[in-house]
Design a protein around this motif. Structure first.
Motif, PDB file in Angstrom:
ATOM      1  N   GLU A  28       0.825  -1.210   0.000  1.00  9.03           N
ATOM      2  CA  GLU A  28       0.000   0.000   0.000  1.00  9.03           C
ATOM      3  C   GLU A  28       0.862   1.264   0.000  1.00  9.03           C
ATOM      4  OE1 GLU A  28      -2.804  -0.192   3.255  1.00  9.03           O
ATOM      5  OE2 GLU A  28      -4.356  -0.876   1.850  1.00  9.03           O
ATOM      6  N   GLN A  29       1.905   1.258   0.790  1.00 11.60           N
ATOM      7  CA  GLN A  29       2.727   2.459   0.907  1.00 11.60           C
ATOM      8  C   GLN A  29       3.676   2.621  -0.274  1.00 11.60           C
ATOM      9  OE1 GLN A  29       4.400   1.985   4.845  1.00 11.60           O
ATOM     10  NE2 GLN A  29       2.561   2.808   5.824  1.00 11.60           N
ATOM     11  N   ASP A  30       3.911   1.565  -1.026  1.00  7.26           N
ATOM     12  CA  ASP A  30       4.635   1.714  -2.275  1.00  7.26           C
ATOM     13  C   ASP A  30       3.774   2.457  -3.280  1.00  7.26           C
ATOM     14  OD1 ASP A  30       6.680   1.277  -4.260  1.00  7.26           O
ATOM     15  OD2 ASP A  30       5.453  -0.347  -5.064  1.00  7.26           O
ATOM     16  N   ALA A  31       2.512   2.091  -3.325  1.00  8.05           N
ATOM     17  CA  ALA A  31       1.584   2.773  -4.242  1.00  8.05           C
ATOM     18  C   ALA A  31       1.332   4.210  -3.809  1.00  8.05           C
ATOM     19  CB  ALA A  31       0.267   2.002  -4.309  1.00  8.05           C
ATOM     20  N   THR A  32       1.179   4.424  -2.482  1.00  6.57           N
ATOM     21  CA  THR A  32       0.905   5.772  -1.951  1.00  6.57           C
ATOM     22  C   THR A  32       1.744   5.972  -0.701  1.00  6.57           C
ATOM     23  OG1 THR A  32      -1.389   5.560  -2.722  1.00  6.57           O
ATOM     24  CG2 THR A  32      -0.881   7.389  -1.214  1.00  6.57           C
ATOM     25  N   PRO A  33       2.985   6.468  -0.846  1.00 10.08           N
ATOM     26  CA  PRO A  33       3.844   6.678   0.324  1.00 10.08           C
ATOM     27  C   PRO A  33       3.232   7.667   1.302  1.00 10.08           C
ATOM     28  CG  PRO A  33       5.120   6.799  -1.716  1.00 10.08           C
ATOM     29  CD  PRO A  33       3.670   6.792  -2.112  1.00 10.08           C
ATOM     30  N   LEU A  44       7.678  -6.232  -1.975  1.00 12.23           N
ATOM     31  CA  LEU A  44       8.752  -5.256  -1.831  1.00 12.23           C
ATOM     32  C   LEU A  44       8.443  -3.990  -2.629  1.00 12.23           C
ATOM     33  CD1 LEU A  44      11.817  -7.648  -2.243  1.00 12.23           C
ATOM     34  CD2 LEU A  44      11.147  -6.447  -0.144  1.00 12.23           C
ATOM     35  N   PRO A  45       8.852  -2.835  -2.125  1.00  9.54           N
ATOM     36  CA  PRO A  45       8.562  -1.585  -2.837  1.00  9.54           C
ATOM     37  C   PRO A  45       9.520  -1.367  -4.009  1.00  9.54           C
ATOM     38  CG  PRO A  45       9.866  -1.106  -0.902  1.00  9.54           C
ATOM     39  CD  PRO A  45       9.571  -2.588  -0.860  1.00  9.54           C
ATOM     40  N   ARG A  46       9.191  -0.415  -4.847  1.00  6.75           N
ATOM     41  CA  ARG A  46      10.159   0.074  -5.830  1.00  6.75           C
ATOM     42  C   ARG A  46      11.266   0.804  -5.065  1.00  6.75           C
ATOM     43  NH1 ARG A  46       5.716   3.402  -8.929  1.00  6.75           N
ATOM     44  NH2 ARG A  46       5.194   3.634  -6.726  1.00  6.75           N
ATOM     45  N   MET A  47      12.483   0.624  -5.476  1.00 10.03           N
ATOM     46  CA  MET A  47      13.609   1.177  -4.732  1.00 10.03           C
ATOM     47  C   MET A  47      13.718   2.679  -4.926  1.00 10.03           C
ATOM     48  SD  MET A  47      16.649  -1.664  -4.975  1.00 10.03           S
ATOM     49  CE  MET A  47      16.796  -1.676  -6.755  1.00 10.03           C
ATOM     50  N   ARG A  48      13.828   3.413  -3.802  1.00 14.18           N
ATOM     51  CA  ARG A  48      14.006   4.870  -3.830  1.00 14.18           C
ATOM     52  C   ARG A  48      15.503   5.181  -3.789  1.00 14.18           C
ATOM     53  NH1 ARG A  48       9.553   8.243  -2.796  1.00 14.18           N
ATOM     54  NH2 ARG A  48      11.152   9.803  -3.199  1.00 14.18           N
ATOM     55  N   LEU A  49      16.101   5.249  -4.960  1.00 15.19           N
ATOM     56  CA  LEU A  49      17.536   5.529  -5.032  1.00 15.19           C
ATOM     57  C   LEU A  49      17.871   6.960  -4.624  1.00 15.19           C
ATOM     58  CD1 LEU A  49      18.505   3.737  -8.380  1.00 15.19           C
ATOM     59  CD2 LEU A  49      18.314   2.790  -6.067  1.00 15.19           C
ATOM     60  N   ASP A  50      16.877   7.833  -4.631  1.00 15.66           N
ATOM     61  CA  ASP A  50      17.131   9.226  -4.247  1.00 15.66           C
ATOM     62  C   ASP A  50      17.411   9.364  -2.751  1.00 15.66           C
ATOM     63  OD1 ASP A  50      14.234   8.494  -4.792  1.00 15.66           O
ATOM     64  OD2 ASP A  50      13.963  10.107  -3.332  1.00 15.66           O
TER      65      ASP A  50
END
Length: 558
Positions: free
Chosen positions: A28-33, A215-221
């Motif tokens: 859920e938080q991957d879709a809407t952090p 697993l979420p998409r990786m936040r490289l930032d």
């Protein structure tokens, strides 16, 4: 059923109601952090130095963002926590640089542990504890998973996370934020923790996630490189699976059971990396990328739409025409094969499930389909003889297909490690972990002589294999830190296969590169960390980088 060589708790599954709740939360938080909430505890994750050098064309591996730290920081970021990664992998003084970015600037400290960064972890944690006694310290990663007893008995670590950490870190931070650690820690699975009286305790295992699609998409930032003047480099370290079906005696796996993302999840993740960060090259660090034919074909089908060049690790036994064709058509540059040795008795002792015939077949299949074959070799495995070692060297020199050679390392948690302790080759776990922090994967490294071969034989073989290297896949890497060190210029270009790929003089300036050894590394040479007779068999003929540091200090009178 064959006896498992790793700790039995690693073979359990994270599939109860608590696990499912947090996996659902991650989705859920991957879709809407959740927007970052400054009232929540600040979390700082430290990535420490490694002495490991990489051959020419592989330098990107030393500076690239990688999955473990990225996933931990991403799940916390998506849950609203203020998260920061402190990356001191190639700092001149990593301990000071990390300390200066932590004290007074975080509420919880996370430390990434690797087989070769124990002294840094221990000294950093103690310095932070002395400065800020109330900041909790959480360790995760392969080293703390393999020897949690060492961390809980000999460092300032408050909580050691065993195996995967995404679910566990969410549960830990939720409890800490609520002020309930004291009552909750005994019931949070998959950790070692310290009681209020300072006594180490182990909870029941959590095990591996059943569904990697959560697993979420990786936040490289979240990595500091993203905010540097050069911007995020276009190379990334990633995977589609965790675990390995094999049980090699020298290899440690924090996640031994095989789990994989779906092709649809892989497609979404790669699209994100391309669109958000301009990723051009991916090193897939799955332990055996092509283990299952059908799955490999599906994953390659997901990769091919994203215009990526890539490399991966796999086994010689797990290659055939359908797999290599799919890998080539989806952008594979070079496939790295765990050859290790060609000796039948060596491979049997190592539980490799391979043979020279399988290696030759995989090599020919790979070459015939216009993909490069990268051999990974080890000098000094048990049962190696001068004859079998020389045969491996001649094989390497004939084909010039080598990507990496190493002396055997007794990695914590492995069968080789346990045998070395039992035989007295390792006299102290802490001393051995200290010593691993100076091993650079260079010809002049000190080594534990497990094979019993003469030191000169091992060193001669290493040098000849090292000179048989081929170019890595990123020869135009532009993110070299100012203080990188460069080793062993080599004017010999090797076979035409190498020059047609990388041009002439491709390693004339250096054959390997790395960040500098950490200050104080001279304390951990083999003559100080092992019995004299052990040191004499693997450190008497050459001077390692750490030993040179000690000599320089002596000359300077410091």
């Amino acid at each position: 059923m064959a006896q498992k060589s790793l700790a039995l708790e690693l073979y359990s599954n994270a599939d109860d109601a608590v696990d499912r709740r947090y996996m659902h939360q991650m989705r859920e938080q991957d879709a809407t952090p959740v927007p970052t909430d400054p009232s929540l505890p600040r979390f700082t994750l430290v990535v420490g130095p490694s002495p490991f050098t990489m051959p020419r064309g592989w330098e990107f591996f030393l500076t690239s963002p990688y999955e473990g730290a990225t996933y931990i920081s991403t799940v916390l970021h998506n849950a609203g926590y203020p998260v920061r990664i402190v990356d001191v992998r190639y700092a001149l003084n990593p301990l000071k640089e990390a300390y200066d970015q932590i004290v007074g600037q975080t509420d919880v400290l996370g430390v990434c542990t690797f087989e070769d960064n124990f002294p840094f972890c221990r000294e950093l944690m103690q310095a932070v504890r002395d400065a800020e006694p109330d900041v909790p310290i959480i360790c995760g990663g392969s080293l703390v998973t393999s020897v949690p007893h060492v961390f809980m008995e000999s460092t300032a670590c408050d909580v050691a996370v065993i195996s995967e950490g995404e679910i566990t870190i969410l549960e830990l931070m939720e409890s800490y934020t609520a002020g309930k650690w004291t009552q909750d820690l005994p019931n949070i699975r998959g950790i070692c923790y310290r009681t209020p009286e300072g006594e180490p305790k182990r909870t029941s295992p959590r095990g591996q996630m059943m569904d990697l699609d959560s697993l979420p998409r990786m936040r490289l930032d979240l990595w500091p490189q993203h905010h540097s003047p050069m911007g995020m480099q276009p190379q990334i370290i990633s995977s589609y699976s965790r675990g390995c079906k094999m049980d090699c005696s020298f290899c440690y796996r924090t996640t031994p059971q095989v789990r994989a993302k779906s092709p649809e999840k892989m497609d979404r993740d790669l699209a994100w990396l391309k669109e958000q960060y301009g990723t051009e090259f991916c090193f897939f660090v799955d332990l055996t990328f092509s283990s299952h034919r059908g799955q490999t074909l599906e994953i390659c089908d997901a990769i091919k739409d994203h215009d990526l060049r890539w490399t991966c690790l796999t086994r010689c036994a797990d290659m055939d025409k359908p797999r290599i064709t799919a890998m080539r058509d989806s952008g594979a540059d070079i496939i790295l094969y765990g050859v290790e040795s060609l000796g039948s008795e060596v491979l049997r002792e190592a539980r490799k499930g391979s043979s020279e015939n399988l290696t030759v077949r995989a090599m020919r299949t790979t070459f015939e389909h216009d993909v490069r074959f990268g051999a990974l070799l080890i000098v000094g495995l048990p049962n190696e003889s001068e004859e079998s070692l020389n045969h491996m060297v001649e094989f390497a020199e004939t084909y010039n297909h080598v990507t990496r050679v190493k002396y055997l390392s007794a990695m914590p948690g492995t069968t080789v490690y346990k045998q070395a302790i039992a035989s007295g080759l390792i006299r102290s776990e802490i001393e051995h972990l200290n010593w691993l922090s100076i091993e650079q994967a260079l010809h002049e490294d000190e080594f534990l002589n497990v094979s019993g071969l003469p030191e000169q034989v091992c060193r001669d073989a290493y040098k000849r294999v090292y000179d048989a290297y081929q170019p890595g896949p990123v020869m135009d890497f532009k993110h070299y830190p100012d203080n990188f060190q460069y080793f062993h210029p080599q004017p010999d270009d090797g076979l035409e296969r190498s020059t047609s790929y990388a041009g002439t003089g491709w390693r004339r300036k250096w054959s390997s590169a790395a960040g500098p050894l950490a200050p104080g590394s001279e304390r951990f040479t083999l003559d100080q960390c092992a019995a004299p007779e052990v040191a004499a068999r693997g450190s008497s003929l050459m001077t390692s980088g750490a030993k040179r540091m000690g000599s320089a200090l002596s000359v300077d009178g410091e």
